[in-house]
Design an enzyme around this catalytic site. Structure first.
Site, PDB file in Angstrom:
ATOM      1  N   THR A   9       4.494  40.654   6.317  1.00  0.00           N
ATOM      2  CA  THR A   9       5.016  41.140   7.591  1.00  0.00           C
ATOM      3  C   THR A   9       4.216  42.325   8.108  1.00  0.00           C
ATOM      4  O   THR A   9       3.613  43.063   7.318  1.00  0.00           O
ATOM      5  CB  THR A   9       6.495  41.559   7.388  1.00  0.00           C
ATOM      6  OG1 THR A   9       6.926  42.326   8.517  1.00  0.00           O
ATOM      7  CG2 THR A   9       6.673  42.441   6.160  1.00  0.00           C
ATOM      8  N   ASP A  10       4.266  42.534   9.420  1.00  0.00           N
ATOM      9  CA  ASP A  10       3.625  43.728  10.000  1.00  0.00           C
ATOM     10  C   ASP A  10       4.379  45.007   9.627  1.00  0.00           C
ATOM     11  O   ASP A  10       3.852  46.110   9.785  1.00  0.00           O
ATOM     12  CB  ASP A  10       3.514  43.598  11.531  1.00  0.00           C
ATOM     13  CG  ASP A  10       4.858  43.455  12.252  1.00  0.00           C
ATOM     14  OD1 ASP A  10       5.904  43.367  11.574  1.00  0.00           O
ATOM     15  OD2 ASP A  10       4.857  43.432  13.500  1.00  0.00           O
ATOM     16  N   GLU A  11       5.617  44.858   9.099  1.00  0.00           N
ATOM     17  CA  GLU A  11       6.439  46.046   8.835  1.00  0.00           C
ATOM     18  C   GLU A  11       5.853  46.913   7.716  1.00  0.00           C
ATOM     19  O   GLU A  11       6.201  48.084   7.583  1.00  0.00           O
ATOM     20  CB  GLU A  11       7.896  45.650   8.546  1.00  0.00           C
ATOM     21  CG  GLU A  11       8.457  44.828   9.693  1.00  0.00           C
ATOM     22  CD  GLU A  11       9.956  44.621   9.675  1.00  0.00           C
ATOM     23  OE1 GLU A  11      10.674  45.422   9.062  1.00  0.00           O
ATOM     24  OE2 GLU A  11      10.412  43.639  10.306  1.00  0.00           O
ATOM     25  N   LYS A  57       8.023  44.387   0.501  1.00  0.00           N
ATOM     26  CA  LYS A  57       6.951  43.482   0.947  1.00  0.00           C
ATOM     27  C   LYS A  57       5.584  44.147   0.722  1.00  0.00           C
ATOM     28  O   LYS A  57       4.630  43.488   0.311  1.00  0.00           O
ATOM     29  CB  LYS A  57       7.126  43.110   2.420  1.00  0.00           C
ATOM     30  CG  LYS A  57       8.314  42.216   2.727  1.00  0.00           C
ATOM     31  CD  LYS A  57       8.241  40.843   2.079  1.00  0.00           C
ATOM     32  CE  LYS A  57       7.165  39.953   2.667  1.00  0.00           C
ATOM     33  NZ  LYS A  57       7.247  38.568   2.126  1.00  0.00           N
ATOM     34  N   TYR A  61      13.192  46.926   2.658  1.00  0.00           N
ATOM     35  CA  TYR A  61      12.565  45.616   2.882  1.00  0.00           C
ATOM     36  C   TYR A  61      11.051  45.756   2.971  1.00  0.00           C
ATOM     37  O   TYR A  61      10.295  45.095   2.249  1.00  0.00           O
ATOM     38  CB  TYR A  61      13.110  44.967   4.166  1.00  0.00           C
ATOM     39  CG  TYR A  61      12.262  43.814   4.677  1.00  0.00           C
ATOM     40  CD1 TYR A  61      12.123  42.643   3.934  1.00  0.00           C
ATOM     41  CD2 TYR A  61      11.562  43.903   5.889  1.00  0.00           C
ATOM     42  CE1 TYR A  61      11.327  41.588   4.395  1.00  0.00           C
ATOM     43  CE2 TYR A  61      10.771  42.862   6.353  1.00  0.00           C
ATOM     44  CZ  TYR A  61      10.658  41.707   5.597  1.00  0.00           C
ATOM     45  OH  TYR A  61       9.862  40.671   6.036  1.00  0.00           O
TER      46      TYR A  61
HETATM   47  P1  NAD Z   1      14.670  33.726   5.568  1.00  0.00           P
HETATM   48  O1  NAD Z   1      15.544  34.813   5.050  1.00  0.00           O
HETATM   49  O2  NAD Z   1      15.118  32.915   6.732  1.00  0.00           O
HETATM   50  O3  NAD Z   1      14.349  32.685   4.398  1.00  0.00           O
HETATM   51  C1  NAD Z   1      14.052  33.095   3.090  1.00  0.00           C
HETATM   52  C2  NAD Z   1      14.165  31.883   2.184  1.00  0.00           C
HETATM   53  O4  NAD Z   1      13.838  32.299   0.839  1.00  0.00           O
HETATM   54  C3  NAD Z   1      15.567  31.277   2.132  1.00  0.00           C
HETATM   55  O5  NAD Z   1      15.490  29.865   2.222  1.00  0.00           O
HETATM   56  C4  NAD Z   1      16.096  31.715   0.781  1.00  0.00           C
HETATM   57  O6  NAD Z   1      17.029  30.772   0.208  1.00  0.00           O
HETATM   58  C5  NAD Z   1      14.826  31.782  -0.049  1.00  0.00           C
HETATM   59  N1  NAD Z   1      14.935  32.712  -1.182  1.00  0.00           N
HETATM   60  C6  NAD Z   1      15.421  33.977  -1.147  1.00  0.00           C
HETATM   61  N2  NAD Z   1      15.429  34.488  -2.393  1.00  0.00           N
HETATM   62  C7  NAD Z   1      14.901  33.540  -3.204  1.00  0.00           C
HETATM   63  C8  NAD Z   1      14.635  33.481  -4.609  1.00  0.00           C
HETATM   64  N3  NAD Z   1      14.918  34.520  -5.403  1.00  0.00           N
HETATM   65  N4  NAD Z   1      14.078  32.358  -5.114  1.00  0.00           N
HETATM   66  C9  NAD Z   1      13.797  31.298  -4.302  1.00  0.00           C
HETATM   67  N5  NAD Z   1      14.062  31.292  -2.985  1.00  0.00           N
HETATM   68  C10 NAD Z   1      14.600  32.395  -2.447  1.00  0.00           C
HETATM   69  O7  NAD Z   1      13.265  34.425   5.860  1.00  0.00           O
HETATM   70  P2  NAD Z   1      12.193  34.149   6.999  1.00  0.00           P
HETATM   71  O8  NAD Z   1      12.542  34.953   8.177  1.00  0.00           O
HETATM   72  O9  NAD Z   1      11.985  32.700   7.118  1.00  0.00           O
HETATM   73  O10 NAD Z   1      10.912  34.815   6.325  1.00  0.00           O
HETATM   74  C11 NAD Z   1      10.077  34.071   5.445  1.00  0.00           C
HETATM   75  C12 NAD Z   1       8.935  34.947   4.979  1.00  0.00           C
HETATM   76  O11 NAD Z   1       8.186  35.403   6.104  1.00  0.00           O
HETATM   77  C13 NAD Z   1       9.373  36.201   4.230  1.00  0.00           C
HETATM   78  O12 NAD Z   1       8.457  36.413   3.174  1.00  0.00           O
HETATM   79  C14 NAD Z   1       9.284  37.293   5.271  1.00  0.00           C
HETATM   80  O13 NAD Z   1       9.024  38.555   4.663  1.00  0.00           O
HETATM   81  C15 NAD Z   1       8.108  36.821   6.095  1.00  0.00           C
HETATM   82  N6  NAD Z   1       8.100  37.260   7.502  1.00  0.00           N
HETATM   83  C16 NAD Z   1       9.203  37.062   8.297  1.00  0.00           C
HETATM   84  C17 NAD Z   1       9.149  37.440   9.638  1.00  0.00           C
HETATM   85  C18 NAD Z   1      10.308  37.197  10.570  1.00  0.00           C
HETATM   86  O14 NAD Z   1      10.265  37.604  11.736  1.00  0.00           O
HETATM   87  N7  NAD Z   1      11.367  36.511  10.154  1.00  0.00           N
HETATM   88  C19 NAD Z   1       7.987  38.028  10.155  1.00  0.00           C
HETATM   89  C20 NAD Z   1       6.892  38.213   9.301  1.00  0.00           C
HETATM   90  C21 NAD Z   1       6.955  37.815   7.987  1.00  0.00           C
HETATM   91  P1  TYD Z   2      15.722  42.207  13.465  1.00  0.00           P
HETATM   92  O1  TYD Z   2      15.861  40.892  14.157  1.00  0.00           O
HETATM   93  O2  TYD Z   2      16.668  42.562  12.364  1.00  0.00           O
HETATM   94  O3  TYD Z   2      14.202  42.263  12.957  1.00  0.00           O
HETATM   95  P2  TYD Z   2      13.366  43.537  12.333  1.00  0.00           P
HETATM   96  O4  TYD Z   2      14.303  44.599  11.957  1.00  0.00           O
HETATM   97  O5  TYD Z   2      12.712  42.914  11.146  1.00  0.00           O
HETATM   98  O6  TYD Z   2      12.409  43.930  13.418  1.00  0.00           O
HETATM   99  O7  TYD Z   2      15.793  43.348  14.561  1.00  0.00           O
HETATM  100  C1  TYD Z   2      14.917  43.349  15.681  1.00  0.00           C
HETATM  101  C2  TYD Z   2      15.177  44.627  16.443  1.00  0.00           C
HETATM  102  O8  TYD Z   2      16.497  44.555  17.024  1.00  0.00           O
HETATM  103  C3  TYD Z   2      15.174  45.869  15.578  1.00  0.00           C
HETATM  104  O9  TYD Z   2      14.597  46.934  16.303  1.00  0.00           O
HETATM  105  C4  TYD Z   2      16.641  46.144  15.306  1.00  0.00           C
HETATM  106  C5  TYD Z   2      17.322  45.635  16.568  1.00  0.00           C
HETATM  107  N1  TYD Z   2      18.694  45.081  16.399  1.00  0.00           N
HETATM  108  C6  TYD Z   2      19.709  45.479  17.269  1.00  0.00           C
HETATM  109  O10 TYD Z   2      19.499  46.310  18.174  1.00  0.00           O
HETATM  110  N2  TYD Z   2      20.957  44.934  17.106  1.00  0.00           N
HETATM  111  C7  TYD Z   2      21.233  44.033  16.112  1.00  0.00           C
HETATM  112  O11 TYD Z   2      22.415  43.590  15.980  1.00  0.00           O
HETATM  113  C8  TYD Z   2      20.176  43.614  15.247  1.00  0.00           C
HETATM  114  C9  TYD Z   2      20.432  42.641  14.134  1.00  0.00           C
HETATM  115  C10 TYD Z   2      18.913  44.172  15.422  1.00  0.00           C
END
Ligand code: NAD
Ligand code: TYD
Length: 349
Positions: free
Chosen positions: A131-133, A160, A156
């Site tokens: 992630t960019d975070e 990561k 988080y």
């Molecule tokens: P998500 O929470 O929707 O899915 C995570 C999946 O991992 C789920 O299916 C869960 O069952 C599985 N999981 C969790 N713990 C586990 C374990 N101990 N063993 C096996 N499986 C397990 O997450 P997402 O939003 O799809 O993100 C996927 C990846 O992409 C993550 O690594 C996250 O850090 C990265 N990422 C997410 C975003 C975003 O905007 N959502 C952006 C950049 C990077």
């Molecule tokens: P989120 O979707 O949790 O992603 P991330 O924290 O990984 O960026 O949140 C996106 C942005 O929205 C973040 O700045 C937090 C804000 N946010 C709210 O303002 N209200 C909410 O209920 C949630 C879940 C997030």
């Protein structure tokens, strides 16, 4: 022909990645390993679950012996590692779960791959999705490049960042063939409604308050999830071993503007009066340590590997809203049970 292990394939991004590879590469074998935590849902993959090149294994990446056994018996040549605890607010409430899955789970997979590949690294790849975070927070100026020093603030992003460091360490120390990509915020179908966009869509549907943290001034760089899956495909096939690629939408939005846009799209689609939903915007206590702004420079990926985002945010949000409105049962099912308890606790005050 590739034999790919995708971890976390029942989650939001993982399910798009699995669907993409299963459909586009019929001669690749795709194994989806997922523990099916609250965020994992096999319904996300119903359309491809019977394809001959797909199979599912329920397992937990924190279980080192299970990971070793799987790698010894399956001859994977490629890993796309997405399994993670992914929600910042949950990491603030329970950081240890993030250390277990994101740090220990990643190290278990690295060990299992290293042992199974045993120095025969040709045509092998351990691709870690991040992630960019990890880069921390920007002020009103600046942009994250691959060279930006790590500066995570939430449990988080700290977990990561730690997993990224382990992946690089296994490349530098043992020669494990690794690649990492760091992506901005994704949106689209199948996202669990604890994240901003699906949470707001769900609450607008039910005429519930729309919680905006702080003043709603925080900025995120939103990317259509299918564009992320495309980028992963490009990096997997063309990326250079040992490299890092930033992935982003070049699409910065303040949270309050995202919420207002969702309100107006949904008022129109639901036949409500313009302005009705926006009246339910409720400013709530800010997230602790809330990063002000993320913005990704993905020019390395665009210039070197030829990827670019395919759709504009407004169009992607329309499609996302349409999907959630057409899949209300999916939303009902994932918002029952454990999630309801979490929601009540998070937004009680
Ligand atoms: P998500 O929470 O929707 O899915 C995570 C999946 O991992 C789920 O299916 C869960 O069952 C599985 N999981 C969790 N713990 C586990 C374990 N101990 N063993 C096996 N499986 C397990 O997450 P997402 O939003 O799809 O993100 C996927 C990846 O992409 C993550 O690594 C996250 O850090 C990265 N990422 C997410 C975003 C975003 O905007 N959502 C952006 C950049 C990077
Ligand atoms: P989120 O979707 O949790 O992603 P991330 O924290 O990984 O960026 O949140 C996106 C942005 O929205 C973040 O700045 C937090 C804000 N946010 C709210 O303002 N209200 C909410 O209920 C949630 C879940 C997030």
């Amino acid at each position: 022909m590739k034999n790919i292990l995708v971890t976390g394939g029942a989650g939001f991004i993982g399910s798009h990645v699995v669907r993409h590879f299963v459909n586009r590469y019929p001669d690749y074998r795709i194994t989806n390993l997922d523990a099916l935590t609250y965020a994992g849902n096999l319904e996300n993959l119903r359309d491809i679950e019977n394809k001959p090149n797909y199979r599912f294994v329920r397992a937990d990446i924190t279980d080192a012996p299970a990971m070793n056994e799987l790698f010894q018996t399956e001859s994977f040549d490629t890993v796309i590692h997405l399994a993670a605890e992914s929600h910042v607010d949950r990491s603030i409430a329970n950081p240890t779960a993030f250390v277990m899955t994101n740090v220990l789970g990643t190290v278990n997979l690295l060990n299992a791959a290293r042992a199974a590949w045993d120095g025969a690294f040709e045509n092998k790849l351990f691709y870690h999705i991040s992630t960019d975070e990890v880069y921390g927070a920007l002020g009103t100026e600046g942009i994250f490049t691959e060279k930006t020093p790590y500066d995570p603030h939430s449990p988080y992003s700290a977990s990561k960042a730690s997993s990224d460091h382990f992946v690089r360490a296994y490349h530098d120390t043992y020669g494990l063939p690794t690649v990492i990509s760091n992506c901005s915020n994704n949106y689209g179908p199948y996202q669990f409604p604890e994240k901003l966009i699906p949470l707001v869509i769900n609450n607008i549907s039910h005429r519930k308050p729309l919680p905006v943290y702080g003043k709603g001034e925080n900025v995120r760089d939103w990317l259509w999830v299918i564009d992320h899956a495309e980028a992963i495909d490009v990096i997997l096939h063309k990326g250079e071993i040992g490299e890092t690629y930033n992935i982003g939408g070049n699409n910065e939005w303040k949270n309050i503007d995202v919420v207002k846009l969702l309100c107006s799209i949904m008022d129109r689609k639901l036949g409500r009066n313009e302005g009705e939903s926006a009246e339910r915007i409720t400013y709530v206590t800010d997230r602790a340590g809330h990063d002000l702004r993320y913005a990704i420079d993905s020019s390395k990926l665009q210039n070197e590997l030829g990827w670019s985002p395919s759709i504009q945010f407004e169009e992607g949000l329309e499609k996302t809203v349409d999907w959630y409105l057409q899949n209300r049962e999916w939303l009902e099912r994932v918002t029952s049970g454990e999630y309801q308890t979490y929601y009540d606790e998070m937004y009680a005050s």
